[in-house]
Design an enzyme around this catalytic site. Structure first.
Site, PDB file in Angstrom:
ATOM      1  N   LYS A 197      24.899 -18.119 -53.510  1.00 38.00           N
ATOM      2  CA  LYS A 197      24.142 -19.350 -53.730  1.00 38.00           C
ATOM      3  C   LYS A 197      25.088 -20.517 -53.968  1.00 38.00           C
ATOM      4  O   LYS A 197      26.093 -20.394 -54.656  1.00 38.00           O
ATOM      5  CB  LYS A 197      23.188 -19.165 -54.906  1.00 38.00           C
ATOM      6  CG  LYS A 197      22.002 -18.297 -54.510  1.00 38.00           C
ATOM      7  CD  LYS A 197      21.323 -17.712 -55.697  1.00 38.00           C
ATOM      8  CE  LYS A 197      22.225 -16.680 -56.358  1.00 38.00           C
ATOM      9  NZ  LYS A 197      21.666 -16.153 -57.598  1.00 38.00           N
ATOM     10  N   GLU A 243      15.611  -6.528 -51.863  1.00 39.74           N
ATOM     11  CA  GLU A 243      15.401  -6.755 -53.295  1.00 39.74           C
ATOM     12  C   GLU A 243      13.979  -7.283 -53.504  1.00 39.74           C
ATOM     13  O   GLU A 243      13.267  -7.577 -52.545  1.00 39.74           O
ATOM     14  CB  GLU A 243      16.417  -7.769 -53.834  1.00 39.74           C
ATOM     15  CG  GLU A 243      16.324  -9.142 -53.182  1.00 39.74           C
ATOM     16  CD  GLU A 243      16.945 -10.247 -54.046  1.00 39.74           C
ATOM     17  OE1 GLU A 243      16.636 -10.318 -55.241  1.00 39.74           O
ATOM     18  OE2 GLU A 243      17.723 -11.038 -53.500  1.00 39.74           O
TER      19      GLU A 243
HETATM   20  N1  PSU Z   1      19.124 -16.141 -54.425  1.00 35.72           N
HETATM   21  C1  PSU Z   1      17.915 -16.680 -54.148  1.00 35.72           C
HETATM   22  N2  PSU Z   1      16.860 -16.310 -54.858  1.00 35.72           N
HETATM   23  C2  PSU Z   1      16.968 -15.396 -55.862  1.00 35.72           C
HETATM   24  C3  PSU Z   1      18.242 -14.819 -56.170  1.00 35.72           C
HETATM   25  C4  PSU Z   1      19.282 -15.223 -55.416  1.00 35.72           C
HETATM   26  O1  PSU Z   1      17.793 -17.519 -53.268  1.00 35.72           O
HETATM   27  O2  PSU Z   1      15.963 -15.092 -56.482  1.00 35.72           O
HETATM   28  C5  PSU Z   1      18.345 -13.771 -57.237  1.00 35.72           C
HETATM   29  C6  PSU Z   1      18.873 -12.473 -56.621  1.00 35.72           C
HETATM   30  O3  PSU Z   1      18.003 -11.434 -57.003  1.00 35.72           O
HETATM   31  C7  PSU Z   1      20.243 -12.294 -57.247  1.00 35.72           C
HETATM   32  C8  PSU Z   1      20.006 -12.919 -58.590  1.00 35.72           C
HETATM   33  O4  PSU Z   1      20.636 -10.949 -57.324  1.00 35.72           O
HETATM   34  O5  PSU Z   1      19.267 -14.087 -58.289  1.00 35.72           O
HETATM   35  C9  PSU Z   1      21.298 -13.225 -59.336  1.00 35.72           C
HETATM   36  O6  PSU Z   1      21.003 -13.615 -60.635  1.00 35.72           O
HETATM   37  P1  PSU Z   1      22.183 -13.871 -61.693  1.00 35.72           P
HETATM   38  O7  PSU Z   1      22.880 -15.118 -61.220  1.00 35.72           O
HETATM   39  O8  PSU Z   1      21.458 -14.055 -63.002  1.00 35.72           O
HETATM   40  O9  PSU Z   1      23.060 -12.661 -61.673  1.00 35.72           O
END
Ligand code: PSU
Ligand code: MN
Length: 314
Positions: free
Chosen positions: A159, A25
């Site tokens: 996370k 990504e």
């Molecule tokens: N985990 C990290 N850094 C990030 C992300 C996740 O340590 O930048 C990013 C990833 O791209 C993941 C996104 O797909 O956050 C998810 O965002 P949301 O919770 O808005 O769906």
């Protein structure tokens, strides 16, 4: 492949020759995911880890309105700087409205990887069910994408500021196999364990490849999640992280943050509250995941070549 999705020459050639490819990504490497200069370091370490296994890395992003799979070093600067977050539903808009730089999240990267025919993807931690989902309804599009695209996602779990038990429940609902890499526990991103058991354990890349083949043969359309716990020495103690997380979530609520802005905000607050200690842990786990993803891509390519030798119709 088509005028909208552009493959880099190295990725196009590798796919043509049925060589192993690992998608990455770009949100994690942009300013939305990691502070500078750790982001550039993370990118290089992940690329090197994949190359060391013999697989070819394929970074995904939208650049100048083109959806890209594979970005050559000369253009790395584009994704390391300011970018707009692009989840899967944003991809068509990013292309049609010609965004300068759209940093792909897990969901957008899975969509692009699947479109390009790449079967393995690596990231840090996936998105999941947010702790306040019961009231906010905030569930990451990453989960829907894991249920929709036939790609193996290698990650350090979800996370830690998410609701991990509900994230696991959601993956079960979507029919996504979750495999613990040499572990019986579901990791919690920068902590080795969430205290939750992982549904199934695997101990080699060949085992993952066997699960993927069986899944395809059974007609399942979903992805597979492989969770890799980071090394104890690189981890941030769970209690320290939980305190930082609680503080970050309270601050987010106070500032009225929600939706796509929430995750980058919380990651930044946790990095500050742990005095940057979450950042090296983040780098270490991203690199370890990239290495495991490379090994899985290699095992899958070997398995597919072998199955094709036995039965050329496959
Ligand atoms: N985990 C990290 N850094 C990030 C992300 C996740 O340590 O930048 C990013 C990833 O791209 C993941 C996104 O797909 O956050 C998810 O965002 P949301 O919770 O808005 O769906
Ligand atoms: Mn969300």
């Amino acid at each position: 492949m088509n005028p909208t999705v552009h493959l880099s020459p190295s990725v196009a050639q590798a796919l043509d020759e049925h060589r192993p490819v690992v998608a990455l990504e770009s949100t994690i490497f942009s300013h939305l995911g990691l502070p500078s200069p750790a982001n550039a370091d993370a990118l290089q370490r992940c690329l090197d880890a994949i190359s060391a296994t013999g697989a070819v890395p394929a970074i995904t992003a939208v650049i100048d309105g083109r959806a890209r799979v594979g970005i050559e070093p000369g253009e790395h600067e584009r994704i390391l700087g300011p970018a707009r977050k692009a989840a899967s539903r944003d991809l068509p808009v990013a292309v049609a409205q010609r965004w300068d730089v759209g940093a792909t999240t897990v969901s957008a990267s899975l969509a692009l990887a699947a479109r390009a025919g790449i079967g393995v993807f690596t990231t840090g931690g996936i998105g999941g069910v947010h702790r306040d989902a019961a009231t906010s309804g905030d569930v990451s599009a990453d989960l829907g994408a894991l249920g929709s695209y036939p790609v193996v996602t290698v990650c350090a779990g979800a996370k830690a500021f998410l609701d991990l038990p509900r994230t696991l429940e959601h993956l079960e609902m979507l029919g996504v196999p979750v495999l613990g890499w040499a572990s019986d526990e579901f990791p919690a991103f920068t902590s080795v364990s969430s205290g939750l058991p992982v549904p199934h354990r695997v101990d080699s890349a060949e085992e993952v490849a066997a699960v993927v083949t069986a899944q395809r043969d059974l007609g399942s359309p979903t992805g597979v999640v492989v969770t890799v716990p980071l090394a104890e020495a690189d981890a941030v103690p769970a209690d320290e992280l939980e305190a930082a997380t609680a503080e970050a979530l309270t601050a987010a609520e106070r500032e009225g943050l929600s939706g796509p802005a929430l995750t980058p905000f919380v990651l930044d607050r946790i990095a500050t509250a742990t005095e940057g200690r979450s950042v090296p842990a983040n780098l270490a786990l991203a690199e370890a995941n990239a290495s495991v993803a490379g090994a899985i891509a290699v095992a899958l390519a070997e398995r597919e070549a072998e199955l094709h030798r036995v039965d050329p119709a496959r």
